[in-house]
Design a protein around this motif. Structure first.
Motif, PDB file in Angstrom:
ATOM      1  N   CYS A   1     -21.238  56.409 -75.980  1.00  0.00           N
ATOM      2  CA  CYS A   1     -22.199  57.517 -75.927  1.00  0.00           C
ATOM      3  C   CYS A   1     -23.449  57.123 -75.153  1.00  0.00           C
ATOM      4  O   CYS A   1     -23.910  55.980 -75.255  1.00  0.00           O
ATOM      5  N   CYS A   2     -24.034  58.080 -74.453  1.00  0.00           N
ATOM      6  CA  CYS A   2     -25.378  57.881 -73.922  1.00  0.00           C
ATOM      7  C   CYS A   2     -26.343  57.914 -75.103  1.00  0.00           C
ATOM      8  O   CYS A   2     -26.036  58.505 -76.135  1.00  0.00           O
ATOM      9  N   PRO A   3     -27.494  57.267 -74.975  1.00  0.00           N
ATOM     10  CA  PRO A   3     -28.471  57.347 -76.064  1.00  0.00           C
ATOM     11  C   PRO A   3     -29.355  58.591 -75.961  1.00  0.00           C
ATOM     12  O   PRO A   3     -29.274  59.349 -75.002  1.00  0.00           O
ATOM     13  N   VAL A   4     -30.209  58.741 -76.953  1.00  0.00           N
ATOM     14  CA  VAL A   4     -31.239  59.777 -76.960  1.00  0.00           C
ATOM     15  C   VAL A   4     -32.499  59.123 -76.396  1.00  0.00           C
ATOM     16  O   VAL A   4     -32.966  58.122 -76.945  1.00  0.00           O
TER      17      VAL A   4
ATOM     18  N   LEU B   1     -19.957  54.203 -80.734  1.00  0.00           N
ATOM     19  CA  LEU B   1     -21.366  54.144 -80.342  1.00  0.00           C
ATOM     20  C   LEU B   1     -21.544  53.833 -78.850  1.00  0.00           C
ATOM     21  O   LEU B   1     -22.327  54.468 -78.154  1.00  0.00           O
ATOM     22  N   TYR B   2     -20.776  52.828 -78.357  1.00  0.00           N
ATOM     23  CA  TYR B   2     -20.984  52.381 -76.974  1.00  0.00           C
ATOM     24  C   TYR B   2     -20.318  53.295 -75.945  1.00  0.00           C
ATOM     25  O   TYR B   2     -20.421  53.049 -74.752  1.00  0.00           O
TER      26      TYR B   2
ATOM     27  N   HIS C   1     -34.929  65.215 -86.080  1.00  0.00           N
ATOM     28  CA  HIS C   1     -33.478  65.265 -85.896  1.00  0.00           C
ATOM     29  C   HIS C   1     -32.876  66.664 -85.924  1.00  0.00           C
ATOM     30  O   HIS C   1     -32.091  67.008 -85.040  1.00  0.00           O
TER      31      HIS C   1
ATOM     32  N   HIS D   1     -30.541  59.043 -71.168  1.00  0.00           N
ATOM     33  CA  HIS D   1     -30.303  60.445 -70.795  1.00  0.00           C
ATOM     34  C   HIS D   1     -31.369  61.359 -71.402  1.00  0.00           C
ATOM     35  O   HIS D   1     -31.095  62.090 -72.349  1.00  0.00           O
TER      36      HIS D   1
ATOM     37  N   ILE E   1     -32.614  64.496 -71.187  1.00  0.00           N
ATOM     38  CA  ILE E   1     -31.817  65.599 -70.612  1.00  0.00           C
ATOM     39  C   ILE E   1     -32.350  66.141 -69.277  1.00  0.00           C
ATOM     40  O   ILE E   1     -31.687  66.059 -68.250  1.00  0.00           O
TER      41      ILE E   1
ATOM     42  N   GLY F   1     -24.090  70.047 -70.389  1.00  0.00           N
ATOM     43  CA  GLY F   1     -23.362  70.043 -71.664  1.00  0.00           C
ATOM     44  C   GLY F   1     -21.961  69.502 -71.496  1.00  0.00           C
ATOM     45  O   GLY F   1     -21.743  68.422 -70.944  1.00  0.00           O
TER      46      GLY F   1
ATOM     47  N   LEU G   1     -29.489  70.469 -78.650  1.00  0.00           N
ATOM     48  CA  LEU G   1     -28.242  70.044 -78.003  1.00  0.00           C
ATOM     49  C   LEU G   1     -27.127  71.011 -78.382  1.00  0.00           C
ATOM     50  O   LEU G   1     -26.313  71.393 -77.543  1.00  0.00           O
TER      51      LEU G   1
ATOM     52  N   CYS H   1     -28.019  69.743 -69.602  1.00  0.00           N
ATOM     53  CA  CYS H   1     -28.133  68.391 -69.009  1.00  0.00           C
ATOM     54  C   CYS H   1     -28.089  68.443 -67.482  1.00  0.00           C
ATOM     55  O   CYS H   1     -28.378  67.443 -66.822  1.00  0.00           O
TER      56      CYS H   1
ATOM     57  N   CYS I   1     -22.250  61.007 -69.524  1.00  0.00           N
ATOM     58  CA  CYS I   1     -22.888  61.192 -70.835  1.00  0.00           C
ATOM     59  C   CYS I   1     -22.046  60.531 -71.931  1.00  0.00           C
ATOM     60  O   CYS I   1     -22.584  60.066 -72.936  1.00  0.00           O
TER      61      CYS I   1
ATOM     62  N   LYS J   1     -25.261  56.216 -69.638  1.00  0.00           N
ATOM     63  CA  LYS J   1     -24.836  55.300 -70.712  1.00  0.00           C
ATOM     64  C   LYS J   1     -25.874  54.218 -71.002  1.00  0.00           C
ATOM     65  O   LYS J   1     -26.202  53.972 -72.147  1.00  0.00           O
TER      66      LYS J   1
ATOM     67  N   PHE K   1     -21.626  67.485 -79.056  1.00  0.00           N
ATOM     68  CA  PHE K   1     -21.162  67.084 -77.716  1.00  0.00           C
ATOM     69  C   PHE K   1     -20.264  65.857 -77.805  1.00  0.00           C
ATOM     70  O   PHE K   1     -19.261  65.763 -77.087  1.00  0.00           O
TER      71      PHE K   1
ATOM     72  N   VAL L   1     -18.095  57.313 -83.634  1.00  0.00           N
ATOM     73  CA  VAL L   1     -18.987  58.487 -83.582  1.00  0.00           C
ATOM     74  C   VAL L   1     -18.147  59.764 -83.661  1.00  0.00           C
ATOM     75  O   VAL L   1     -18.343  60.594 -84.544  1.00  0.00           O
TER      76      VAL L   1
HETATM   77  N1  COA Z   1     -25.324  53.090 -76.971  1.00  0.00           N
HETATM   78  C1  COA Z   1     -25.558  51.813 -77.406  1.00  0.00           C
HETATM   79  N2  COA Z   1     -26.367  51.526 -78.451  1.00  0.00           N
HETATM   80  C2  COA Z   1     -26.977  52.554 -79.060  1.00  0.00           C
HETATM   81  C3  COA Z   1     -26.790  53.908 -78.661  1.00  0.00           C
HETATM   82  C4  COA Z   1     -25.926  54.143 -77.575  1.00  0.00           C
HETATM   83  N3  COA Z   1     -25.710  55.386 -77.161  1.00  0.00           N
HETATM   84  N4  COA Z   1     -27.523  54.708 -79.452  1.00  0.00           N
HETATM   85  C5  COA Z   1     -28.170  53.897 -80.315  1.00  0.00           C
HETATM   86  N5  COA Z   1     -27.825  52.613 -80.074  1.00  0.00           N
HETATM   87  C6  COA Z   1     -28.272  51.433 -80.837  1.00  0.00           C
HETATM   88  C7  COA Z   1     -29.774  51.419 -81.052  1.00  0.00           C
HETATM   89  O1  COA Z   1     -30.425  50.672 -80.034  1.00  0.00           O
HETATM   90  C8  COA Z   1     -29.883  50.731 -82.393  1.00  0.00           C
HETATM   91  O2  COA Z   1     -29.715  49.326 -82.193  1.00  0.00           O
HETATM   92  P1  COA Z   1     -30.582  48.280 -83.050  1.00  0.00           P
HETATM   93  O3  COA Z   1     -30.181  48.528 -84.495  1.00  0.00           O
HETATM   94  O4  COA Z   1     -30.160  46.949 -82.505  1.00  0.00           O
HETATM   95  O5  COA Z   1     -32.015  48.628 -82.788  1.00  0.00           O
HETATM   96  C9  COA Z   1     -28.646  51.212 -83.147  1.00  0.00           C
HETATM   97  O6  COA Z   1     -27.694  51.576 -82.145  1.00  0.00           O
HETATM   98  C10 COA Z   1     -28.916  52.410 -84.043  1.00  0.00           C
HETATM   99  O7  COA Z   1     -29.699  53.357 -83.306  1.00  0.00           O
HETATM  100  P2  COA Z   1     -29.930  54.845 -83.816  1.00  0.00           P
HETATM  101  O8  COA Z   1     -30.942  55.469 -82.900  1.00  0.00           O
HETATM  102  O9  COA Z   1     -30.199  54.810 -85.302  1.00  0.00           O
HETATM  103  O10 COA Z   1     -28.506  55.486 -83.544  1.00  0.00           O
HETATM  104  P3  COA Z   1     -27.992  56.866 -84.084  1.00  0.00           P
HETATM  105  O11 COA Z   1     -26.827  56.561 -84.973  1.00  0.00           O
HETATM  106  O12 COA Z   1     -29.097  57.708 -84.618  1.00  0.00           O
HETATM  107  O13 COA Z   1     -27.491  57.559 -82.748  1.00  0.00           O
HETATM  108  C11 COA Z   1     -25.752  58.315 -81.322  1.00  0.00           C
HETATM  109  C12 COA Z   1     -26.355  57.097 -82.050  1.00  0.00           C
HETATM  110  C13 COA Z   1     -24.590  57.829 -80.466  1.00  0.00           C
HETATM  111  C14 COA Z   1     -25.237  59.323 -82.344  1.00  0.00           C
HETATM  112  C15 COA Z   1     -26.865  58.960 -80.437  1.00  0.00           C
HETATM  113  O14 COA Z   1     -27.294  58.010 -79.481  1.00  0.00           O
HETATM  114  C16 COA Z   1     -26.376  60.224 -79.760  1.00  0.00           C
HETATM  115  O15 COA Z   1     -26.342  61.284 -80.351  1.00  0.00           O
HETATM  116  N6  COA Z   1     -26.006  60.128 -78.452  1.00  0.00           N
HETATM  117  C17 COA Z   1     -25.513  61.293 -77.705  1.00  0.00           C
HETATM  118  C18 COA Z   1     -26.659  62.181 -77.212  1.00  0.00           C
HETATM  119  C19 COA Z   1     -26.134  63.447 -76.600  1.00  0.00           C
HETATM  120  O16 COA Z   1     -25.252  64.097 -77.130  1.00  0.00           O
HETATM  121  N7  COA Z   1     -26.675  63.833 -75.436  1.00  0.00           N
HETATM  122  C20 COA Z   1     -26.195  64.974 -74.711  1.00  0.00           C
HETATM  123  C21 COA Z   1     -24.961  64.600 -73.974  1.00  0.00           C
HETATM  124  S1  COA Z   1     -24.048  65.949 -73.311  1.00  0.00           S
END
Ligand code: COA
Length: 389
Positions: free
Chosen positions: A211-214, A208-209, A123, A337, A339, A376, A130, A88, A289, A333, A146, A202
């Protein structure tokens, strides 16, 4: 006084971040085209002399030699080009190499491109990418993600310094609020502390909130030797400090779970001989992140005493309008992100902010800024210091 600038950003471009239909080539092309178009006195692509591409996996279909594709999409096939990979933190390290290329006098003008295309990568492959950016032997093969590592850090932080849930939630609320003001952000949606605290779990205590998204996205910077910068623009943004550090890859080998020593080392190097100290920094772009990472960053970079970042955050100081705005673009956030794009995107935000071009999220009359990009769970980190022209 401090040493003279080492490099100058004279142009910058940025795609939207999010789940995007565009493929990786198109994202690179769009970011570079924007960077070229942003150079107010104009730039001939032929004058770009070298390219640094930051990417973890280039969409998963071109794992080797992807830098040459970026040169093609930049309209300069044949350009010396190299891919930079430090998980990252790839973008921060690509920028550091670009700074060295011009500061050494080897080149006058170079291009940095950051890219990741993640959302259409299946996936298991994404999890693998990652996973292998953290420790494989002790972490990935034991099932630690992570989110899991940062969850451990958050739990340890709470054990050492007391309850942290409210402060973590405030990091998410603040960065989502900032993301609403950024048309390039993945999430442009405000959230409340209650929503964050009640988010689906998570990796405890992170939900969930936290975490950064993908995300998908790209960003690009044109970096020039300071003495030629004004050929390209009347308002270059100077890079006046560059620092980097590393640490053990496996968190079990590190001396603490509540510090990222690579960040501390990178900040120390960046500030050594810099023309300003921490007190004069107007805004920070830090690597959030996971929400706990923003608290650790404030402490590791020397902007808060140990254990004090939660209080600082809850005071409102790190919000837009506060004493030290942190992540005005929404951070990882809310902005997202992708990467390899992240470290480049942080410098893009600073480029806008220090030229007074950040629109609704402009930080007053910002003159000095810091970017902080972590690889990371903290095995690598890069820090840069910037001042306006
Ligand atoms: N923050 C807020 N909302 C999020 C989110 C996040 N990080 N990730 C997904 N969402 C929301 C989506 O918009 C979706 O909303 P909707 O139903 O209203 O459309 C819902 O949550 C489900 O999304 P989905 O993509 O199915 O989520 P997921 O369960 O597959 O993934 C995480 C969620 C947190 C596991 C994923 O975002 C993740 O792995 N993040 C970390 C990535 C990472 O590790 N990066 C490297 C960092 S070092």
């Amino acid at each position: 006084m401090g040493r003279p600038p080492r490099a100058a950003i004279v142009g910058a471009g940025h795609t939207r971040f999010g789940a995007l239909p565009e493929g990786p080539r198109r994202l690179v092309r769009d970011a570079v085209d924007q960077a070229v178009a942003s150079v107010d006195r104009g730039v001939d692509r032929e004058s770009i002399q070298e390219l640094f591409l930051s990417t973890l996996g280039f969409s998963g279909w071109q794992l080797g030699n992807a830098a040459s594709i970026a040169a093609e999409e930049a309209g300069r096939p044949g350009l010396p080009a190299v891919r930079v990979e430090n998980a990252c933190a790839s973008g921060g390290f690509a920028l550091r190499l670009a700074v060295d290329a011009v500061a050494s006098g080897r080149q006058d003008l170079v291009l940095v491109v950051g890219l990741e295309k993640m959302t259409d990568v299946p996936h298991p492959r994404r999890r693998y990418w990652l996973g292998v950016s953290g420790d494989t032997e002790w972490e990935r093969l034991a099932g630690l993600t992570f989110a899991g590592v940062y969850g451990l850090m958050a739990a340890r932080y709470a054990a050492e310094y007391g309850p942290v849930r409210e402060a973590l939630s405030e990091v998410a609320v603040k960065n989502h609020a900032h993301g609403v003001l950024n048309p390039n952000a993945h999430f442009q949606k405000a959230v409340t502390r209650e929503q964050v605290s009640a988010g689906p779990p998570v990796a405890a205590p992170l939900g969930l909130y936290d975490c950064c998204p993908v995300s998908d996205g790209a960003a690009a910077l044109l970096v020039a030797r300071p003495d030629v910068a004004r050929r390209f623009t009347d308002s270059p943004v100077y890079i006046v400090g560059s620092g980097a550090g590393s640490d053990h890859l496996a968190v079990q080998e590190r001396s603490s779970l509540t510090r990222i020593d690579a960040s501390r080392a990178a900040a120390e190097e960046a500030f050594r001989g810099a023309p300003f100290d921490r007190k004069r920094v107007d805004l920070l772009e830090v690597h959030d992140c996971f929400t706990i990472a923003e608290l650790l960053a404030l402490e590791d970079l020397g902007f808060s005493p140990r254990g004090g970042a939660g209080k600082l955050t809850l005071s409102g100081a790190t919000r837009l309008g506060g004493r030290l705005p942190v992540n005005p673009d929404g951070g990882l956030k809310a902005k997202g992100h992708p990467i390899g794009a992240t470290g480049v995107s942080q410098a893009y935000e600073v480029f806008l902010q220090l030229r007074g071009q950040a629109g609704a999220r402009q930080v007053g009359d910002a003159q000095r800024a810091l970017t902080h990009n972590v690889g990371g769970s903290g095995a690598t980190a890069a820090v840069h210091l910037f001042s306006g022209g």
